[in-house]
Structures are given as structure tokens and as C-alpha cells.
Write an enzyme that holds these catalytic residues in place. Structure first.
Site, mmCIF file in Angstrom:
data_model
loop_
_atom_site.group_PDB
_atom_site.id
_atom_site.type_symbol
_atom_site.label_atom_id
_atom_site.label_comp_id
_atom_site.label_asym_id
_atom_site.label_seq_id
_atom_site.Cartn_x
_atom_site.Cartn_y
_atom_site.Cartn_z
ATOM 1 N N LYS A 37 114.681 -25.924 13.459
ATOM 2 C CA LYS A 37 113.461 -26.426 12.602
ATOM 3 C C LYS A 37 112.288 -25.954 13.371
ATOM 4 O O LYS A 37 111.271 -25.196 12.970
ATOM 5 C CB LYS A 37 113.498 -27.922 12.679
ATOM 6 C CG LYS A 37 114.600 -28.573 11.675
ATOM 7 C CD LYS A 37 114.157 -30.132 11.307
ATOM 8 C CE LYS A 37 114.235 -30.981 12.781
ATOM 9 N NZ LYS A 37 115.569 -31.108 13.336
ATOM 10 N N ARG A 93 111.614 -39.132 9.286
ATOM 11 C CA ARG A 93 113.126 -38.981 9.675
ATOM 12 C C ARG A 93 113.568 -40.392 9.051
ATOM 13 O O ARG A 93 114.692 -40.759 9.356
ATOM 14 C CB ARG A 93 113.228 -39.346 11.160
ATOM 15 C CG ARG A 93 113.470 -37.967 11.842
ATOM 16 C CD ARG A 93 113.396 -38.242 13.301
ATOM 17 N NE ARG A 93 114.053 -37.319 14.294
ATOM 18 C CZ ARG A 93 113.859 -36.215 14.747
ATOM 19 N NH1 ARG A 93 112.446 -35.922 14.747
ATOM 20 N NH2 ARG A 93 114.295 -35.766 15.437
ATOM 21 N N ARG A 145 120.849 -24.716 25.040
ATOM 22 C CA ARG A 145 119.380 -24.597 24.786
ATOM 23 C C ARG A 145 118.529 -24.819 25.907
ATOM 24 O O ARG A 145 118.717 -26.009 26.868
ATOM 25 C CB ARG A 145 119.063 -25.505 23.757
ATOM 26 C CG ARG A 145 117.545 -25.792 23.612
ATOM 27 C CD ARG A 145 117.208 -26.290 21.962
ATOM 28 N NE ARG A 145 117.233 -27.740 21.971
ATOM 29 C CZ ARG A 145 116.778 -28.334 20.989
ATOM 30 N NH1 ARG A 145 116.475 -27.919 19.753
ATOM 31 N NH2 ARG A 145 116.788 -29.776 20.885
ATOM 32 N N ARG A 185 116.075 -30.103 28.243
ATOM 33 C CA ARG A 185 115.443 -31.345 27.638
ATOM 34 C C ARG A 185 116.312 -32.415 27.901
ATOM 35 O O ARG A 185 117.571 -32.276 28.041
ATOM 36 C CB ARG A 185 115.514 -31.367 26.126
ATOM 37 C CG ARG A 185 114.058 -30.922 25.776
ATOM 38 C CD ARG A 185 113.940 -30.782 24.206
ATOM 39 N NE ARG A 185 114.294 -31.676 23.307
ATOM 40 C CZ ARG A 185 114.238 -31.566 22.000
ATOM 41 N NH1 ARG A 185 113.891 -30.602 21.424
ATOM 42 N NH2 ARG A 185 114.454 -32.789 21.394
ATOM 43 N N ARG A 245 122.095 -38.474 18.595
ATOM 44 C CA ARG A 245 121.186 -38.044 17.726
ATOM 45 C C ARG A 245 121.731 -37.469 16.463
ATOM 46 O O ARG A 245 121.065 -37.688 15.103
ATOM 47 C CB ARG A 245 120.193 -36.856 18.486
ATOM 48 C CG ARG A 245 119.258 -37.444 19.572
ATOM 49 C CD ARG A 245 119.096 -36.094 20.556
ATOM 50 N NE ARG A 245 118.290 -35.268 20.051
ATOM 51 C CZ ARG A 245 117.804 -34.119 20.390
ATOM 52 N NH1 ARG A 245 118.535 -33.574 21.404
ATOM 53 N NH2 ARG A 245 117.252 -33.301 19.835
#
Ligand code: AMP
Length: 215
Positions: A13, A88, A127, A160, A171
Site C-alpha cells: 500500500k 481500518r 523489509r 520497524r 497485525r
């Protein structure tokens, strides 16, 4: 143009939102980025949000609604925007309806990026994010000197805190249990586009632009 980009965490996204915002000349509004910035600066919002974000849970709707109301009324959103990470929950979608009814009357398009959970877990665990410009790269993409391909910073890549394996699972669970239903809500009231988010960045962008009828 009002766009909502929707999908699992790590589906791309943020990457697509940045590209689309720049191509279409609209603002990129990432609620995750807003929260991370607040946490870094230790603002009142950041102090409230830190533990929630680090556990992979959702920040309460009334806080998120307040943030979005303020941001969407800013000058930079006057020519349109792409919302990344909001709404969300169904409650957030209803808050957004209310905000949209108060600002310029335009149609909304929701782009949903799809990918299997296994692809997502693989992507997120690899990531890294440039702490200077926010550029996202996978481990294998980073060259030996760890120079950011966008801003040329050296040794600026970080992982992160919520990209930890256990937090990712949480998540993904939150997405399936709470966020996914927001898509059905928009199916009734907005143009919705579904795209295979497991393809390359370029392929996904091309497909989005062609389905938006913008080239
Ligand atoms: P993201 O960068 O969009 O994956 O967001 C990172 C984290 O910020 C999420 O896992 C949530 O803890 C929090 N967050 C971001 N956007 C929202 C939202 N719209 N509602 C609640 N929490 C959010």
C-alpha cells in the site's frame, strides 16, 4: 481525486500510494507514518499510540478519526489525496463518510491489493525502511554499502519494531478479523478495484492506473 488504498499490512500500500500520489499530483496520507512520526517525536499522540502500535493492535477510532479530520482539511489535500492505512474499522469508515460529506463533493475510489498471508510474512520479515526518507527496500535489494537508492543516505535502514514475526502475525489477524469487512462496506458505495498485489511494483502500478483509467 479521492483514493483509499486497502489491503493487508505489507501488501505494498505504502509503496503504491507514494507512486500514485506523485503521478496524480495528490497528497499521500499514511496514518501509520503519522503515528510513527508522533512516536519518534514523543508527542502526546505518540505517547498514547506507542505501546498499541508496537503490539500490532489498532489505535482507538476516535483518535484516528480526529487525526484524519484535521489532515484532510489541510491545504495539501485540496487537490485530492490517497489514504493509506485508513479506514481500518467500520467505525472509521463511518467517520470518513461524515468528513467527506463536509468537504468538496467528489467520488471515492477504493483500490484493494490482494496477496496470500505467506507472501506478506515473507515480505515484511525482509523489509527495511530508510529512516531518512521512508524508502522501503527488501534485504536482498540493498547494495553492499547500504546506500538508500532514493535519498543516498548511508546506513539509514532500520527494521520497524512492528515488523517483528510475532507482531506481524497479530497485525494479519487484526486485518482478517476487523479491517477486511471495511471492503464490503465500500463495495456498496464507491468504485472498488481489486489488484493482485503479489506482482512486481511496476506491474501493480500499471494495472492500477489502467483500472483507474489514468495513464
Ligand atoms: P501501517 O504503517 O499502516 O501498517 O500502520 C502501522 C500501525 O499503526 C498499525 O499496525 C496500527 O497499530 C497503527 N495504525 C495505523 N493506521 C491506523 C488506523 N487507521 N487505525 C488504527 N490504528 C492504526
Amino acid at each position: 481525486m479521492r483514493i483509499i488504498i486497502f489491503g493487508l499490512p505489507g501488501v505494498g500500500k505504502g509503496t503504491q500510494a507514494k507512486i500514485l500520489a506523485s503521478k496524480l499530483g495528490i497528497a499521500h496520507i499514511s496514518t501509520g507514518d503519522i503515528l510513527r512520526e508522533a512516536i519518534k517525536k514523543e508527542t502526546e499522540l505518540g505517547i498514547k499510540a506507542k505501546a498499541i502500535v508496537e503490539k500490532g493492535e489498532l489505535v482507538p477510532d476516535e483518535i484516528m478519526g480526529g487525526i484524519i479530520r484535521e489532515v484532510l482539511n489541510e491545504e495539501r489535500c485540496k487537490n485530492g489525496f490517497i489514504l493509506d492505512g485508513f479506514p481500518r474499522t467500520l467505525e472509521q469508515a463511518k467517520i470518513l463518510d461524515q468528513i467527506f460529506s463536509e468537504i468538496k463533493n467528489e467520488s471515492t475510489c477504493l483500490i484493494k491489493l490482494d496477496a496470500e498471508d505467506s507472501i506478506i510474512i515473507d515480505r515484511i520479515t525482509n523489509r527495511l525502511v530508510c529512516s531518512v526518507c521512508g524508502n522501503i527496500e527488501t534485504k536482498s535489494d540493498i547494495n553492499d554499502n547500504f546506500v538508500c537508492s532514493i535519498c543516498n543516505s548511508t546506513d539509514s535502514f532500520i527494521r520497524r519494531k512492528d515488523d517483528d514475526a510475532e507482531v506481524i502475525k497479530k497485525r494479519i489477524k487484526v486485518y482478517h478479523e476487523t479491517t477486511a469487512q471495511v471492503f464490503n462496506y465500500y463495495k456498496e458505495k464507491a468504485k472498488t478495484i481489486e489488484i493482485d498485489g503479489s506482482k512486481s511494483i511496476d506491474e501493480v502500478t500499471k494495472e492500477i492506473l489502467s483500472k483507474l483509467s489514468v495513464n
